[in-house]
Scaffold this motif. Structure first.
Motif, PDB file in Angstrom:
ATOM      1  N   THR A   4       0.832  -1.200   0.000  1.00 30.38           N
ATOM      2  CA  THR A   4       0.000   0.000   0.000  1.00 30.38           C
ATOM      3  C   THR A   4       0.866   1.249   0.000  1.00 30.38           C
ATOM      4  OG1 THR A   4      -1.753  -1.169   1.179  1.00 30.38           O
ATOM      5  CG2 THR A   4      -1.832   1.238   1.216  1.00 30.38           C
ATOM      6  N   PHE A   5       1.898   1.255   0.828  1.00 35.25           N
ATOM      7  CA  PHE A   5       2.801   2.398   0.886  1.00 35.25           C
ATOM      8  C   PHE A   5       3.454   2.636  -0.469  1.00 35.25           C
ATOM      9  CE2 PHE A   5       7.049   4.188   1.373  1.00 35.25           C
ATOM     10  CZ  PHE A   5       6.756   5.372   2.033  1.00 35.25           C
ATOM     11  N   LEU A   6       3.990   1.584  -1.074  1.00 36.80           N
ATOM     12  CA  LEU A   6       4.670   1.726  -2.367  1.00 36.80           C
ATOM     13  C   LEU A   6       3.712   2.194  -3.452  1.00 36.80           C
ATOM     14  CD1 LEU A   6       7.093  -1.336  -2.357  1.00 36.80           C
ATOM     15  CD2 LEU A   6       7.649   1.079  -2.017  1.00 36.80           C
ATOM     16  N   THR A   7       2.490   1.670  -3.426  1.00 37.94           N
ATOM     17  CA  THR A   7       1.489   2.092  -4.411  1.00 37.94           C
ATOM     18  C   THR A   7       1.145   3.565  -4.236  1.00 37.94           C
ATOM     19  OG1 THR A   7       0.565  -0.132  -4.526  1.00 37.94           O
ATOM     20  CG2 THR A   7      -0.849   1.664  -5.273  1.00 37.94           C
ATOM     21  N   LEU A   8       0.893   3.970  -3.010  1.00 35.70           N
ATOM     22  CA  LEU A   8       0.557   5.377  -2.744  1.00 35.70           C
ATOM     23  C   LEU A   8       1.729   6.295  -3.067  1.00 35.70           C
ATOM     24  CD1 LEU A   8      -1.471   5.189   0.588  1.00 35.70           C
ATOM     25  CD2 LEU A   8      -2.313   5.894  -1.660  1.00 35.70           C
TER      26      LEU A   8
END
Length: 131
Positions: A4-8
């Motif tokens: 999620t962090f990498l996507t955001l």
């Protein structure tokens, strides 16, 4: 959390790149008197990109926490406020094209500062080299 962090982060960085590219393009169109500045996409796309940029920023802060990162996040937020004012002066509110040209350059410099703060997690960003 990692995915999620990498996507955001990817979404945020992509939108930041699109936002500055769109600003520069619209600024050039304003300076040259191009009719393209008044097209529907030129008026709508920046709002979509800026909304995604803001939402991804909120998501990232929710993951990393604000208070542990308050110094550099606060610097980014302050820089953003300055960038928005300068951008408005550059595209609409500057009295002359010369003034709008100067405001545009200043807005680009402030955007670079914001990006350097994000990259370094240092409230001074690229200004650290002079301190």
């Amino acid at each position: 959390m990692g995915d999620t962090f990498l996507t955001l982060r990817t979404l945020h960085m992509t939108c930041a790149g699109l936002a500055i590219a769109g600003f520069v393009l619209r600024w050039i169109w304003m300076l040259t008197g191009s009719r393209l500045l008044h097209t529907r996409p030129a008026k709508v796309l920046p709002h979509i990109i800026d909304t995604l940029l803001l939402l991804s920023a909120i998501g990232l802060v929710a993951i990393i926490g604000f208070f542990a990162n308050a110094a550099w996040l606060g610097a980014k937020i302050a820089g953003l406020a300055v960038y928005v004012v300068l951008g408005t002066l550059a595209l609409k509110r500057g009295r002359t094209k010369g003034a709008r040209a100067v405001y545009g350059v200043l807005a680009i410099v402030v955007f670079a500062y914001i990006a350097s703060v994000a990259h370094s997690h240092d409230p001074l960003g690229f200004l650290r080299a002079w301190v």
